[in-house]
Scaffold this motif. Structure first.
Motif, PDB file in Angstrom:
ATOM      1  N   THR A   1       0.876  -1.083   0.071  1.00  0.00           N
ATOM      2  CA  THR A   1       0.082  -0.014  -0.005  1.00  0.00           C
ATOM      3  C   THR A   1       1.009   1.235  -0.112  1.00  0.00           C
ATOM      4  O   THR A   1       2.099   1.376   0.268  1.00  0.00           O
ATOM      5  CB  THR A   1      -0.853  -0.052   1.117  1.00  0.00           C
ATOM      6  N   ARG A   2       0.167   2.389  -0.511  1.00  0.00           N
ATOM      7  CA  ARG A   2       0.832   3.706  -0.551  1.00  0.00           C
ATOM      8  C   ARG A   2       1.534   3.962   0.840  1.00  0.00           C
ATOM      9  O   ARG A   2       1.100   3.800   1.804  1.00  0.00           O
ATOM     10  CB  ARG A   2      -0.152   4.619  -0.850  1.00  0.00           C
ATOM     11  N   GLY A   3       2.943   4.326   0.844  1.00  0.00           N
ATOM     12  CA  GLY A   3       3.621   4.840   1.936  1.00  0.00           C
ATOM     13  C   GLY A   3       4.455   3.718   2.392  1.00  0.00           C
ATOM     14  O   GLY A   3       5.474   4.012   3.355  1.00  0.00           O
ATOM     15  N   GLN A   4       4.305   2.283   2.299  1.00  0.00           N
ATOM     16  CA  GLN A   4       4.873   1.500   2.896  1.00  0.00           C
ATOM     17  C   GLN A   4       6.400   1.428   1.982  1.00  0.00           C
ATOM     18  O   GLN A   4       6.596   2.057   1.052  1.00  0.00           O
ATOM     19  CB  GLN A   4       4.268   0.135   2.567  1.00  0.00           C
ATOM     20  N   GLN A   5       7.100   0.483   2.527  1.00  0.00           N
ATOM     21  CA  GLN A   5       8.535   0.243   2.034  1.00  0.00           C
ATOM     22  C   GLN A   5       8.616  -1.220   1.486  1.00  0.00           C
ATOM     23  O   GLN A   5       7.873  -2.257   2.001  1.00  0.00           O
ATOM     24  CB  GLN A   5       9.574   0.502   3.248  1.00  0.00           C
ATOM     25  N   VAL A   6       9.234  -1.386   0.296  1.00  0.00           N
ATOM     26  CA  VAL A   6       9.665  -2.631  -0.077  1.00  0.00           C
ATOM     27  C   VAL A   6      11.113  -3.117  -0.430  1.00  0.00           C
ATOM     28  O   VAL A   6      11.770  -2.144  -0.749  1.00  0.00           O
ATOM     29  CB  VAL A   6       8.800  -2.968  -1.339  1.00  0.00           C
TER      30      VAL A   6
END
Lengths: 111, 115
Positions: A14-19
């Motif tokens: 989701t938007r704002g997360q880190q990957v």
């Protein structure tokens, strides 16, 4: 098959997360390059790692970062994910800066 | 700056027909490499051929051939006697000495081969 592997194969965030995406280079290769491929477009160069040092960067913001490890495997990290980051992320390995051999890619969907 | 243009977005042919893919490039580098890659629906880019800027000899490899013309900055690719398995997106790419290893890809050409 090229011997370049990537994990995971698919990812939903989701938007704002880190990957964090991972790449294992082909045996004998010391250079890893990362590309972003949006739907219906050609791959766009993100950056390249040569012997554990960043060796060239495309037009991507600093929230795209990477690492290369002593065994020449590599990670791509993306912080503060945006919807436009949804794409196929391709890793390629090569000996020095020669012909690049690509992995199967990681499909990232940002909701 | 480097640029690769593949003007053809999609080419449809019937099996056994020949297919020629166009690629035009721009670079200020005097030394550079040109590549063709194939991307089947699975997504993995498959290396096909590489040509350096100081060797304009055209070659044939199996059903693949290429025509490199430095004077017109073109690097065209032909598949002879196409097969259904040739259906894929084909990308032309450029890597110049000024940005060595930073591949500039074209937008790709979708090839559809029907039986």
């Amino acid at each position: 098959e090229t011997g370049v592997t990537q994990s995971p194969t698919h990812l939903i965030k989701t938007r704002g997360q880190q990957v964090t995406l991972r790449c294992s280079s082909q045996s004998g290769h010391n250079t890893v390059s990362w590309y972003q491929q949006a739907l219906g477009q050609g791959p766009q160069f993100i950056f390249q790692y040569y012997r554990e040092e960043e060796n060239g960067r495309g037009n991507f913001p600093p929230r795209f970062s990477g690492l290369q490890f002593p065994n020449y495997s590599s990670e791509l990290n993306v912080n503060a994910l945006e919807l436009d980051d949804s794409a196929l992320y391709l890793c390629a390995s090569s000996w020095d800066r020669g012909t690049q051999y690509f992995g199967p890619g990681t499909r990232l969907l940002v909701l | 700056a480097q640029k690769v243009t593949q003007a053809q977005t999609e080419i449809s042919v019937v099996e056994k027909e020949d297919v020629t893919l166009d690629c035009v490039y721009e670079t200020r580098d005097t030394t550079y490499y040109l590549f063709w890659y194939k991307q089947p629906p699975s997504g993995e880019l498959v290396f096909l051929i590489r040509r350096n800027s100081f060797d304009e000899q055209n070659e044939i490899s199996g059903r693949y051939s290429w025509n490199f013309q430095k004077s017109t900055s073109s690097f065209n690719f032909t598949i002879t006697a196409s097969q259904v398995v040739d259906s894929a997106v084909y990308f032309c790419a450029l890597s110049g000495v000024g940005s060595w290893g930073k591949f500039q890809f074209g937008a790709g050409t979708q090839v559809v081969v029907t039986p």
